[in-house]
Design a protein around this motif. Structure first.
Motif, PDB file in Angstrom:
ATOM      1  N   SER A   1       0.826  -1.203   0.000  1.00 21.01           N
ATOM      2  CA  SER A   1       0.000   0.000   0.000  1.00 21.01           C
ATOM      3  C   SER A   1       0.865   1.260   0.000  1.00 21.01           C
ATOM      4  CB  SER A   1      -0.921  -0.010   1.228  1.00 21.01           C
ATOM      5  OG  SER A   1      -1.689   1.169   1.305  1.00 21.01           O
ATOM      6  N   LEU A   2       1.940   1.229   0.787  1.00 20.93           N
ATOM      7  CA  LEU A   2       2.857   2.373   0.822  1.00 20.93           C
ATOM      8  C   LEU A   2       3.509   2.577  -0.542  1.00 20.93           C
ATOM      9  CD1 LEU A   2       4.414   4.560   2.401  1.00 20.93           C
ATOM     10  CD2 LEU A   2       6.079   2.788   3.020  1.00 20.93           C
ATOM     11  N   ALA A   3       3.930   1.500  -1.181  1.00 22.73           N
ATOM     12  CA  ALA A   3       4.559   1.618  -2.501  1.00 22.73           C
ATOM     13  C   ALA A   3       3.601   2.254  -3.503  1.00 22.73           C
ATOM     14  CB  ALA A   3       5.010   0.242  -2.991  1.00 22.73           C
ATOM     15  N   ASP A   4       2.350   1.800  -3.510  1.00 26.88           N
ATOM     16  CA  ASP A   4       1.366   2.371  -4.435  1.00 26.88           C
ATOM     17  C   ASP A   4       1.122   3.845  -4.123  1.00 26.88           C
ATOM     18  OD1 ASP A   4       1.059  -0.027  -5.736  1.00 26.88           O
ATOM     19  OD2 ASP A   4      -0.769  -0.609  -4.659  1.00 26.88           O
ATOM     20  N   GLY A   5       1.038   4.170  -2.840  1.00 27.18           N
ATOM     21  CA  GLY A   5       0.804   5.561  -2.463  1.00 27.18           C
ATOM     22  C   GLY A   5       1.966   6.465  -2.807  1.00 27.18           C
ATOM     23  N   LEU A   6       3.173   5.978  -2.609  1.00 20.98           N
ATOM     24  CA  LEU A   6       4.348   6.785  -2.938  1.00 20.98           C
ATOM     25  C   LEU A   6       4.459   7.007  -4.438  1.00 20.98           C
ATOM     26  CD1 LEU A   6       7.035   5.375  -0.485  1.00 20.98           C
ATOM     27  CD2 LEU A   6       6.151   7.720  -0.555  1.00 20.98           C
ATOM     28  N   ARG A   7       4.100   6.001  -5.221  1.00 17.77           N
ATOM     29  CA  ARG A   7       4.128   6.167  -6.683  1.00 17.77           C
ATOM     30  C   ARG A   7       3.239   7.340  -7.097  1.00 17.77           C
ATOM     31  NH1 ARG A   7       2.627   1.508  -7.860  1.00 17.77           N
ATOM     32  NH2 ARG A   7       4.581   0.483  -8.416  1.00 17.77           N
ATOM     33  N   ALA A   8       2.032   7.402  -6.540  1.00 15.43           N
ATOM     34  CA  ALA A   8       1.111   8.494  -6.867  1.00 15.43           C
ATOM     35  C   ALA A   8       1.603   9.828  -6.311  1.00 15.43           C
ATOM     36  CB  ALA A   8      -0.268   8.165  -6.312  1.00 15.43           C
ATOM     37  N   HIS A   9       2.133   9.807  -5.097  1.00  9.19           N
ATOM     38  CA  HIS A   9       2.620  11.031  -4.460  1.00  9.19           C
ATOM     39  C   HIS A   9       3.779  11.640  -5.240  1.00  9.19           C
ATOM     40  CE1 HIS A   9       3.728  13.891  -1.387  1.00  9.19           C
ATOM     41  NE2 HIS A   9       4.863  13.268  -1.105  1.00  9.19           N
ATOM     42  N   LEU A  10       4.731  10.819  -5.641  1.00  7.99           N
ATOM     43  CA  LEU A  10       5.883  11.315  -6.391  1.00  7.99           C
ATOM     44  C   LEU A  10       5.459  11.845  -7.759  1.00  7.99           C
ATOM     45  CD1 LEU A  10       8.424   8.500  -5.471  1.00  7.99           C
ATOM     46  CD2 LEU A  10       8.333  10.820  -4.541  1.00  7.99           C
ATOM     47  N   ALA A  11       4.476  11.206  -8.374  1.00  2.00           N
ATOM     48  CA  ALA A  11       3.952  11.709  -9.644  1.00  2.00           C
ATOM     49  C   ALA A  11       3.324  13.087  -9.457  1.00  2.00           C
ATOM     50  CB  ALA A  11       2.934  10.730 -10.227  1.00  2.00           C
ATOM     51  N   GLU A  12       2.624  13.282  -8.338  1.00  2.00           N
ATOM     52  CA  GLU A  12       2.017  14.579  -8.057  1.00  2.00           C
ATOM     53  C   GLU A  12       3.069  15.656  -7.830  1.00  2.00           C
ATOM     54  OE1 GLU A  12      -1.012  17.467  -6.991  1.00  2.00           O
ATOM     55  OE2 GLU A  12      -0.819  15.742  -8.330  1.00  2.00           O
ATOM     56  N   VAL A  13       4.139  15.313  -7.124  1.00  2.00           N
ATOM     57  CA  VAL A  13       5.230  16.281  -6.919  1.00  2.00           C
ATOM     58  C   VAL A  13       5.852  16.652  -8.253  1.00  2.00           C
ATOM     59  CG1 VAL A  13       7.501  16.633  -5.879  1.00  2.00           C
ATOM     60  CG2 VAL A  13       5.704  15.486  -4.563  1.00  2.00           C
ATOM     61  N   ARG A  14       6.069  15.676  -9.111  1.00  2.00           N
ATOM     62  CA  ARG A  14       6.667  15.957 -10.424  1.00  2.00           C
ATOM     63  C   ARG A  14       5.724  16.775 -11.299  1.00  2.00           C
ATOM     64  NH1 ARG A  14       8.563  10.178  -9.711  1.00  2.00           N
ATOM     65  NH2 ARG A  14      10.801  10.378  -9.280  1.00  2.00           N
ATOM     66  N   ARG A  15       4.440  16.577 -11.151  1.00  2.00           N
ATOM     67  CA  ARG A  15       3.477  17.389 -11.910  1.00  2.00           C
ATOM     68  C   ARG A  15       3.518  18.839 -11.459  1.00  2.00           C
ATOM     69  NH1 ARG A  15      -1.273  19.681 -11.509  1.00  2.00           N
ATOM     70  NH2 ARG A  15      -1.578  19.043  -9.344  1.00  2.00           N
TER      71      ARG A  15
END
Length: 336
Positions: free
Chosen positions: A144-158
């Motif tokens: 769950s943490l891995a999936d959440g971090l993937r989305a979070h990092l994508a948001e930071v890059r956006r």
């Protein structure tokens, strides 16, 4: 060199660990980006309360897992409640502030989250025992943490499209997990030590979603440098005042293997500051003791405070970050 071991910061770098005092996201972002112009980070403000602390903030990143606050700490929930929503709201506020003060930014940008094993010690199952007590629950939590971090990092890059995002996993409980030193809910016994291969595998799986370098931070003694390196970390962040000569072999192997040392050399709570060159004298001494080339010092070490700055005064937090930048510059200017 894999993505998790590829550096994107230059020699003589300095950055922060994560937390800042106070509760004003804009002021924190302004201070951080103004101090660490070459290596800023997404500030954390635990002084705002549950949901802004390391555990609650990271729980807010989980996918299809939620938490709420009990008198004993954070506990798993069936659905997002007030505490989870508050964590989401504060993260949006922090990201809004970061975006405002990083317009046009290009270069490394660090974000932090609790690692899978520290979360497993801090988050309770419905019965009140830590996730650490259930191997299956630990696997689910890491996924769950891995999936959440993937989305979070994508948001930071956006939000900051020019950023080379660096992920820092905070694992202050890692050595206690490995040694079987985490107490059960009753306090009368401890959870069994988790096999090192299991610990390493979960960390590797979480790091794999980063798409860039990963740093592992621990402000506890006896940081397991070798395990962290095998899991794929590009760097290890630690409190340099806790190092002993028994750490020398692991540190020497780490440096020679290309791992960056994020050396916490400046106290995180209010104390008189020495001159910047004096703050990194211990790092120079370590280099000489290990027989490492002075020419590799500035490119192998990033200077940081010893830990987060949540317990510091706002004035000291500003001063210590500027001090870290000057100390890192002294390593680059005078490697000998």
């Amino acid at each position: 060199m894999s993505e998790t071991t590829k550096r994107n910061w230059g020699p003589g770098a300095a950055t922060g660990v994560g937390s800042m005092p106070g509760g004003d996201a804009r002021e924190a972002a302004k201070t951080v980006t103004g101090s660490f112009e070459a290596f800023p980070y997404l500030a954390e403000l635990p002084g705002r309360g549950p949901g802004a602390d390391m555990t609650g903030r990271s729980l807010g990143l989980l996918v299809e897992m939620y938490g709420h606050v009990e008198p004993s700490g954070w506990r798993i929930s069936d659905r997002p409640g007030r505490d989870t929503r508050r964590s989401w709201a504060w993260m949006r506020e922090d990201l809004d502030a970061l975006e405002e003060f990083t317009q046009g930014w290009t270069g490394p940008l660090k974000v932090q989250a609790a690692g899978p094993w520290t979360l497993a010690t801090a988050l309770e199952l419905r019965g009140g025992e830590a996730f650490l007590s259930d191997a299956g629950a630990c696997r689910d939590l890491a996924a769950s943490l891995a999936d959440g971090l993937r989305a979070h990092l994508a948001e930071v890059r956006r939000r900051v499209p020019g950023a080379d995002v660096v992920l820092q996993l905070d694992e202050p409980s890692l050595i206690a997990v490995l040694r079987g030193q985490v107490r059960t809910a009753s306090g009368y016994r401890t959870h069994r030590a988790v096999d090192r291969a299991v610990v390493e595998g979960a960390m590797r799986d979480v790091m794999a979603v980063s798409g860039g370098p990963v740093i592992v931070h621990s402000c506890a003694p006896d940081v397991p440098f070798a395990l962290i390196r095998r899991a794929g970390a590009a760097g290890v962040s630690f409190d340099a005042s806790l190092l002993t000569e028994r750490d020398d072999e692991q540190i020497g192997e780490a440096v020679e293997g290309g791992t960056t040392l994020f050396a916490g050399v400046v106290p995180g709570t209010d104390t008189p500051l020495s001159d910047p060159a004096g703050s990194v004298m211990g790092v120079r001494t370590l280099w000489r003791r290990l027989g490492l080339s002075p020419g590799t010092l500035a490119e192998s070490v990033v200077v940081t405070p010893s830990c987060g700055l949540a317990g510091a005064s706002p004035a000291y937090a500003r001063a210590v970050q500027a001090h870290c930048v000057r100390a890192a510059r002294s390593l680059a200017d005078n490697p000998e």
